[in-house]
Design a protein around this motif. Structure first.
Motif: not given
Length: 497
Positions: A443-455
């Motif tokens: 889904r485009p343009s969600p309210q939140w984004i959470i990312v693990d950059t060290r996976v």
């Protein structure tokens, strides 16, 4: 002894004896009497349930579960629990899952989800279903081979590598098929073809391809003498799969029949690195069912716990539909021993093993050799598959990053739309509209984004580190998101109002 009036000894009158073979006898060999209550079978099933559950929950708690498949299944069960047809944001915005796979059996988990709305309820259910399948196998083996042999075979089945690989990789609808398969085949082994058919038919509600397995069971029923019932069962299974594949799934798929076929063909072709449609199909089958070598290795490992004796039972034919689509697929993971793809064949192989021993009248030293060989193969393979993780100290070592991830995810309100890294999706799927970060169908343009950059690189799926970094930078710069928090490699963004 009292005498008769004629002075001859009087013999006690014996009760009438039933004609025909002893019902406890098969293949001409008597079966030792067994106690009514097989407490060891219940203890074994309970121990396996605890082991499966402990491992799968630990994997989930360590952020090692996935959007594909645990995240999808949580969204499906959540939809059923809310009284809606199943949709999955991971597959796409409000994507109707019945247009991708036909698994209405998952609705049975809705009541449990009402009580405990969490991804963990699916893992508990899976552990219970698979561990419970040990019981009918153990009870049948106990009747035809005796308690000691049954205990060894049931333990080897519960610890087998195919079961272990499935338990350690998320949740799958096939967990429902395992006890149904065991109950069906053991009923047939007991000479109860109607019960075998009744246990087999619900398999068509597990997944769209399971009708072919039902058809195989029907053919074995016919082979064992109940011809009309077997043919009827086989026809019902085939019709169910054809109906699901050509009518139900296309009816729910947004693109209809063409869209359904294109999406599945294109996805397999992309993963296999081949052309789509007919080209992919021809390439897969011209390679053969035994090339590359990985397919042969998998087949050997599937049959090895039975010391290849399963090949002497017609029950092994029930595994053919699963093995044929796997080895004919253009998707390399289908060929190997990883993930959940061998879950369905393990119960079939072990039931076939018991049937072969039983039909041959194997007893005494010969039976002991087969049991020792089965146990040796199972124990030899055990350290190479995930159940072994349960005894490794690293599995139980706490990672402080996990607490950080949960603390940041707790800042996302219930009901929000979110894009998240693969391993974070299952932890948000029970309370938010979550999709996969950077995935084209999300889904485009969600309210939140959470990312693990060290996976770790080997766990970075489906996007590479570069692709995920570019998607994150785009959200930060031109996407209208601001950084809410950033700690230990986790980045939480919120779209500006």
């Amino acid at each position: 002894m009292p005498a008769s009036p004629a002075g001859t000894p009087q013999t006690a009158e014996l009760p009438p004896q039933p004609s025909g073979p002893d019902p406890r006898t098969r293949a001409g060999a008597p079966v030792p009497a067994a106690p009514r209550v097989a407490w060891w079978a219940w203890a074994l099933a309970g121990s396996l349930f605890f082991a499966y559950l402990l491992l799968s929950l630990r994997i989930h708690e360590q952020l090692l579960s996935h959007s594909f498949d645990l995240g999808i299944f949580v969204q499906v069960v959540r939809s059923y629990a809310e009284g809606r047809l199943p949709v999955s944001e991971v597959k796409g915005p409000d994507f109707p899952v019945l247009g991708d796979h036909f698994s209405p059996v998952l609705a049975l988990l809705a009541p449990a989800y009402w009580l405990w709305p969490s991804a963990k309820v699916l893992l508990v259910a899976q552990a219970g279903l698979i561990a419970g399948s040990v019981l009918p196998l153990a009870f049948w083996a106990r009747r035809v081979l005796g308690p000691p042999a049954a205990a060894v075979i049931a333990a080897c089945y519960g610890l087998s590598w195919g079961i272990a690989a499935a338990v350690a990789f998320d949740f799958h609808e096939w967990a429902f098929a395992v006890p149904l398969l065991v109950c069906s085949l053991t009923a047939l082994g007991d000479g109860r073809p109607r019960a075998a058919a009744c246990w087999a038919l619900p398999l068509v509600l597990v997944k769209e391809d399971m009708g072919f397995t039902v058809a195989a069971i029907g053919l074995v029923i016919a082979w064992r003498g109940a011809r009309r019932l077997g043919v009827a069962t086989a026809v019902a299974g085939l019709l169910a799969s054809v109906l699901a594949l050509l009518v139900v799934l296309p009816a729910f798929h947004p693109g209809g029949l063409d869209g359904y076929l294109a999406s599945h063909g294109a996805r397999s072709a992309e993963q296999a690195g081949t052309g789509g449609g007919a080209a992919q199909f021809v390439r897969a089958w011209t390679l053969g069912l035994i090339t590359p070598q990985e397919k042969v290795t998998t087949l050997i490992l599937v049959l090895a716990p039975s010391l290849f004796l399963a090949l002497r039972s017609p029950f092994v034919l029930v595994a053919l539909p699963t093995l044929l689509w796997r080895f004919g697929s253009g998707y390399p993971p289908h060929w190997g021993t990883g993930y959940h793809y061998s879950l369905l064949v393990m119960p079939i192989v072990f039931v076939a093993f018991v049937d072969a021993l039983h039909r041959r009248g194997t007893r005494g030293p010969s039976l002991h050799r087969y049991l020792a060989g089965c146990a040796a193969v199972t124990l030899l393979l055990l350290p190479h598959f995930p159940l072994w993780q349960s005894v490794r100290p690293l599995t139980w070592r706490d990672d402080p990053r996990v607490e950080v991830a949960h603390r940041l995810m707790d800042r996302i309100p219930d009901g929000a739309t979110v894009q998240a890294s693969d391993a974070l999706v299952p932890h948000l799927a029970d309370r938010a509209g979550v999709s996969l970060h950077g995935w084209p169908d999300s889904r485009p343009s969600p309210q939140w984004i959470i990312v693990d950059t060290r996976v770790a690189p080997e766990r970075r799926w489906p996007l590479s580190r570069v692709q995920e970094a570019l998607a994150l930078d785009e959200a930060r710069t031109g996407g209208g998101y601001r950084t809410e928090a950033e700690q230990d490699g986790f980045v939480l963004l919120r779209r500006g109002s």
